[in-house]
Every structure is written in C-alpha cells, then in structure tokens.
Design a protein around this motif. Structure first.
Motif, PDB file in Angstrom:
ATOM      1  N   ARG A 125     -56.461   3.630  -6.616  1.00  0.00           N
ATOM      2  CA  ARG A 125     -55.454   3.973  -5.387  1.00  0.00           C
ATOM      3  C   ARG A 125     -55.018   5.494  -5.784  1.00  0.00           C
ATOM      4  NH1 ARG A 125     -49.780   0.862  -5.320  1.00  0.00           N
ATOM      5  NH2 ARG A 125     -49.587   2.037  -7.352  1.00  0.00           N
ATOM      6  N   GLN A 126     -54.618   5.791  -6.776  1.00  0.00           N
ATOM      7  CA  GLN A 126     -54.255   7.082  -7.117  1.00  0.00           C
ATOM      8  C   GLN A 126     -54.617   7.341  -8.841  1.00  0.00           C
ATOM      9  OE1 GLN A 126     -52.455   9.546  -5.244  1.00  0.00           O
ATOM     10  NE2 GLN A 126     -53.469  10.625  -7.038  1.00  0.00           N
ATOM     11  N   ILE A 127     -55.339   8.536  -8.783  1.00  0.00           N
ATOM     12  CA  ILE A 127     -55.633   9.181 -10.153  1.00  0.00           C
ATOM     13  C   ILE A 127     -54.728   9.967 -10.728  1.00  0.00           C
ATOM     14  CG2 ILE A 127     -57.365  10.239 -11.496  1.00  0.00           C
ATOM     15  CD1 ILE A 127     -59.421   9.242  -9.351  1.00  0.00           C
ATOM     16  N   TYR A 128     -53.974   9.777 -11.936  1.00  0.00           N
ATOM     17  CA  TYR A 128     -52.959  10.602 -12.528  1.00  0.00           C
ATOM     18  C   TYR A 128     -53.625  11.339 -13.733  1.00  0.00           C
ATOM     19  CZ  TYR A 128     -49.640   8.231  -9.782  1.00  0.00           C
ATOM     20  OH  TYR A 128     -48.815   7.494  -8.864  1.00  0.00           O
ATOM     21  N   VAL A 129     -53.661  12.595 -14.227  1.00  0.00           N
ATOM     22  CA  VAL A 129     -54.113  13.200 -15.172  1.00  0.00           C
ATOM     23  C   VAL A 129     -53.147  13.984 -16.141  1.00  0.00           C
ATOM     24  CG1 VAL A 129     -55.819  14.671 -16.119  1.00  0.00           C
ATOM     25  CG2 VAL A 129     -56.358  13.640 -13.998  1.00  0.00           C
ATOM     26  N   MET A 168     -43.654   7.171 -13.135  1.00  0.00           N
ATOM     27  CA  MET A 168     -42.904   6.186 -12.619  1.00  0.00           C
ATOM     28  C   MET A 168     -43.597   5.681 -11.348  1.00  0.00           C
ATOM     29  SD  MET A 168     -39.791   8.173 -10.564  1.00  0.00           S
ATOM     30  CE  MET A 168     -39.128   7.010  -9.702  1.00  0.00           C
ATOM     31  N   HIS A 169     -44.272   6.580 -10.628  1.00  0.00           N
ATOM     32  CA  HIS A 169     -45.149   5.864  -9.466  1.00  0.00           C
ATOM     33  C   HIS A 169     -46.433   5.329  -9.796  1.00  0.00           C
ATOM     34  CE1 HIS A 169     -42.351   8.036  -7.225  1.00  0.00           C
ATOM     35  NE2 HIS A 169     -42.558   9.380  -7.875  1.00  0.00           N
ATOM     36  N   ALA A 170     -46.731   5.330 -11.216  1.00  0.00           N
ATOM     37  CA  ALA A 170     -48.141   4.763 -11.501  1.00  0.00           C
ATOM     38  C   ALA A 170     -47.930   3.207 -11.692  1.00  0.00           C
ATOM     39  CB  ALA A 170     -48.648   5.235 -12.800  1.00  0.00           C
ATOM     40  N   GLY A 171     -48.956   2.550 -11.129  1.00  0.00           N
ATOM     41  CA  GLY A 171     -48.963   1.050 -11.227  1.00  0.00           C
ATOM     42  C   GLY A 171     -50.315   0.534 -11.165  1.00  0.00           C
ATOM     43  N   LYS A 172     -50.398  -0.779 -10.731  1.00  0.00           N
ATOM     44  CA  LYS A 172     -51.207  -1.360 -10.535  1.00  0.00           C
ATOM     45  C   LYS A 172     -52.411  -0.791  -9.580  1.00  0.00           C
ATOM     46  CE  LYS A 172     -49.563  -6.114 -12.056  1.00  0.00           C
ATOM     47  NZ  LYS A 172     -49.419  -7.513 -11.459  1.00  0.00           N
ATOM     48  N   LYS A 173     -53.631  -0.947  -9.765  1.00  0.00           N
ATOM     49  CA  LYS A 173     -54.784  -0.167  -8.940  1.00  0.00           C
ATOM     50  C   LYS A 173     -54.669   1.321  -9.151  1.00  0.00           C
ATOM     51  CE  LYS A 173     -54.560  -3.790  -5.357  1.00  0.00           C
ATOM     52  NZ  LYS A 173     -54.639  -3.935  -3.846  1.00  0.00           N
ATOM     53  N   ASP A 174     -54.036   1.835 -10.044  1.00  0.00           N
ATOM     54  CA  ASP A 174     -54.032   3.275 -10.225  1.00  0.00           C
ATOM     55  C   ASP A 174     -54.558   3.621 -11.774  1.00  0.00           C
ATOM     56  OD1 ASP A 174     -52.459   3.724  -8.102  1.00  0.00           O
ATOM     57  OD2 ASP A 174     -50.444   3.685  -9.166  1.00  0.00           O
ATOM     58  N   VAL A 175     -55.081   4.864 -11.818  1.00  0.00           N
ATOM     59  CA  VAL A 175     -55.742   5.299 -13.203  1.00  0.00           C
ATOM     60  C   VAL A 175     -55.012   6.441 -13.750  1.00  0.00           C
ATOM     61  CG1 VAL A 175     -57.763   6.122 -14.281  1.00  0.00           C
ATOM     62  CG2 VAL A 175     -57.907   4.374 -12.610  1.00  0.00           C
ATOM     63  N   VAL A 176     -54.800   6.462 -15.028  1.00  0.00           N
ATOM     64  CA  VAL A 176     -54.278   7.531 -15.624  1.00  0.00           C
ATOM     65  C   VAL A 176     -55.139   7.999 -16.644  1.00  0.00           C
ATOM     66  CG1 VAL A 176     -52.292   8.464 -17.317  1.00  0.00           C
ATOM     67  CG2 VAL A 176     -51.710   6.576 -15.435  1.00  0.00           C
ATOM     68  N   GLU A 197     -46.585  -2.486 -18.942  1.00  0.00           N
ATOM     69  CA  GLU A 197     -45.717  -3.053 -17.833  1.00  0.00           C
ATOM     70  C   GLU A 197     -45.875  -2.756 -16.615  1.00  0.00           C
ATOM     71  OE1 GLU A 197     -41.023  -1.821 -16.366  1.00  0.00           O
ATOM     72  OE2 GLU A 197     -41.595  -1.672 -18.685  1.00  0.00           O
ATOM     73  N   ALA A 198     -46.546  -1.656 -16.493  1.00  0.00           N
ATOM     74  CA  ALA A 198     -46.990  -1.220 -15.225  1.00  0.00           C
ATOM     75  C   ALA A 198     -48.360  -1.572 -14.508  1.00  0.00           C
ATOM     76  CB  ALA A 198     -46.943   0.607 -14.943  1.00  0.00           C
ATOM     77  N   GLY A 199     -49.298  -1.587 -15.658  1.00  0.00           N
ATOM     78  CA  GLY A 199     -50.590  -2.163 -15.152  1.00  0.00           C
ATOM     79  C   GLY A 199     -51.658  -1.191 -14.962  1.00  0.00           C
ATOM     80  N   TYR A 200     -51.487   0.034 -15.132  1.00  0.00           N
ATOM     81  CA  TYR A 200     -52.323   0.898 -14.471  1.00  0.00           C
ATOM     82  C   TYR A 200     -53.470   1.166 -15.811  1.00  0.00           C
ATOM     83  CZ  TYR A 200     -49.218   3.822 -17.468  1.00  0.00           C
ATOM     84  OH  TYR A 200     -48.152   4.278 -18.353  1.00  0.00           O
ATOM     85  N   VAL A 201     -54.775   1.516 -15.444  1.00  0.00           N
ATOM     86  CA  VAL A 201     -55.609   1.538 -16.314  1.00  0.00           C
ATOM     87  C   VAL A 201     -55.710   3.078 -16.978  1.00  0.00           C
ATOM     88  CG1 VAL A 201     -58.348   1.952 -16.454  1.00  0.00           C
ATOM     89  CG2 VAL A 201     -57.621   0.054 -14.909  1.00  0.00           C
ATOM     90  N   VAL A 202     -55.821   2.978 -18.350  1.00  0.00           N
ATOM     91  CA  VAL A 202     -55.868   4.308 -18.962  1.00  0.00           C
ATOM     92  C   VAL A 202     -57.180   4.603 -19.591  1.00  0.00           C
ATOM     93  CG1 VAL A 202     -55.050   5.520 -21.135  1.00  0.00           C
ATOM     94  CG2 VAL A 202     -53.399   3.736 -19.829  1.00  0.00           C
ATOM     95  N   ILE A 203     -57.849   5.683 -19.109  1.00  0.00           N
ATOM     96  CA  ILE A 203     -58.967   6.271 -19.740  1.00  0.00           C
ATOM     97  C   ILE A 203     -58.638   7.448 -20.573  1.00  0.00           C
ATOM     98  CG2 ILE A 203     -61.121   7.374 -19.014  1.00  0.00           C
ATOM     99  CD1 ILE A 203     -60.793   6.288 -16.207  1.00  0.00           C
ATOM    100  N   LEU A 204     -59.102   7.273 -21.924  1.00  0.00           N
ATOM    101  CA  LEU A 204     -58.525   8.249 -23.011  1.00  0.00           C
ATOM    102  C   LEU A 204     -59.955   9.085 -23.144  1.00  0.00           C
ATOM    103  CD1 LEU A 204     -57.015   9.646 -25.166  1.00  0.00           C
ATOM    104  CD2 LEU A 204     -57.502   7.582 -26.559  1.00  0.00           C
TER     105      LEU A 204
END
Length: 277
Positions: A125-129, A168-176, A197-204
């Motif tokens: 839904r949203q990608i954070y980097v 704070m805006h990252a959650g399920k269906k998001d990727v960090v 807690e938030a459920g976002y996917v982390v790509i390291l």
C-alpha cells in the motif's frame, strides 16, 4: 570478517559463538574467554578452540582485527584504497574492486528472496525507506525510478525522533525497506521492534552476512561493499536496488509500459517548453 562463517563446518557449540560474537562485538572486545564461556554456558576449551576454527590464531588475533575495525576512520579507508592503487591505474583498480563486490553480491543473492522482495514492493500500500548516510542516494534513485511506475516512496528521517513521525503511519500491507550497513543503528532497532506490533514487512539490505537482528527482518538481501576498514563502494547496493526496480516493472509489465509510454507522450508534447534539469 564474518563473511565465510556461514560456510564453515562449525560444531554446535561453535555455532553458538558464531552467532553471539557479531551481535556483541563491543562487549566481546573486553570480555575474557572465561567470561564468554560463562555467559554462553560453554567450557573455556570450546571458546579457545573456536578462534582457529573461525580463521584466527587466537582470541588476541581476533580482538586486534576487531579493534582495527572500530578504529578505522574515513582517512584510514581512503589511505587503504590509495595504497592498494599505488602507482597503477586508478580506473583499473576501481574496476577490479567493483567487479569483486558485484561478484560477491551475486554469489550471495538468493533469487527466491529477491522475488519475494519484488512481490512485497509491488503489493505494498505504501513503501517507506530508511536510508541513513550515503544510502540517501540509493533511496533517491529508487524513488525516482519507481515514480515512473506510479509508485510513491516515502523516505524516513535518518536519525532521532523525526523517524517516528513517519513510522507511526506504517502498518499492515506496507513495506519498510532498511539499509543496514556496518552496524546496527538505534533507528533500525526501533523499526524492527515496531514491526511486530504494526505488521509491516521489513526488507533489510545489508553488507554483513551476519547482521545483528537480521532474523527480525522478513527479507534479507546481501550487498557486498568490502570490509569495514576499506573504502566502501556502493556498486553492490546499487545492483540490488536496480534489480528491485526492474523486478517491480516486469511484475506489472503492461501497466509499467503504459506509464512509460505516457511519459514519452508528455515529453514529445511539452519537451520543447521545459528545460532539462
């Protein structure tokens, strides 16, 4: 320093040490073999035998290498690459170094994990980097290219409390997507902690085969950049990022091509009126 530990035929006790040491480098530097043995519930003989199995003469040899890593400064790194170049051709030497990093990155690149990362980015839904320091350029490249597919990337503050304003805006269906180079930063720990807690996917994306808390990331991609004391090239990480960008484009090929065709149409129509940046 730890690059081949995953491939060494360690015994079960040695595996415990191989997992403990990279996660506790600064502590290990000042611990005795007895203190390490006591903390891990091993015999001191097991600890003593470990160093040779890991490729060092003894504990002192390992700690000297570790201390050198911590004491390496930008000037030391630059001096190292200058000495390696010597009177030879600088472009040729850099080409050799870059080729080595690319070969190493390719050797450890897991196609299945890469595809999982592409699918996660495509479905997000949203990608954070999170891209601290020199990684900022990689985030810029990724944001610029992905925008052509209609995908917006939000970059997170490199340090401090401002990181939380985005997290704070990252959650399920998001990727960090996190760049974890050299050492584990407090900000990276916070991102990994909050993911539960938030459920976002982390790509390291990391330059260490054994990176602290990598087990808390959903997908880990390795990018070779050289040893800690060396001048760090960004060729390997750029290779990973471009694989992700092209992978996302190919996964939605028709949609991506329509976006690019529209861009070309706008360039043809308005290109003469707008200066090229």
């Amino acid at each position: 320093m730890y690059k081949d530990w995953n491939r060494r035929p360690f015994s079960p006790n040695q595996r415990i040490l191989a997992d403990f040491i990279p996660k506790n480098e600064q502590r290990v530097l000042y611990m005795t073999e007895q203190e390490i043995a006591n903390e891990l519930g091993l015999s001191i003989a097991s600890v003593s035998r470990f160093w040779k199995a890991a490729g060092f003469k003894h504990a002192k040899d390992f700690k000297n290498r570790l201390r050198f890593r911590f004491e390496s400064t930008p000037s030391e790194k630059m001096r190292d690459v200058m000495q390696r170049t010597g009177s030879g051709s600088l472009p040729q030497k850099l080409l050799e170094i870059s080729s080595h990093h690319l070969e190493e990155t390719s050797r450890y690149l897991n196609d299945a994990l890469l595809q999982r990362a592409v699918e996660a980015l495509s479905a997000a839904r949203q990608i954070y980097v999170y891209s601290p320091g020199p990684c900022a350029g990689l985030a810029e490249l990724m944001a610029y290219r992905m925008a052509r597919f209609g995908i917006t990337i939000k970059r997170m503050a490199p340090s401090g409390h401002e990181l939380l304003e985005t997290l704070m805006h990252a959650g399920k269906k998001d990727v960090v997507l996190v760049f974890g180079f050299v050492q584990l930063l407090p900000e990276t720990e916070v991102i990994l902690d909050y993911a539960r807690e938030a459920g976002y996917v982390v790509i390291l994306i990391t330059d260490r085969l054994v990176f602290p808390r990598s087990y808390d990331a959903d997908i880990v991609l390795y990018a070779g950049r050289g040893e800690v004391w060396e001048f760090h090239s960004m060729v390997g990480p750029t290779y990973i990022i471009e694989n992700l960008i092209l992978g996302v484009g190919l996964l939605s090929k028709e949609r991506s091509l329509r976006k690019l065709d529209k861009l070309q149409l706008l360039r043809t129509r308005y290109g003469s009126k707008l200066p090229r940046s």
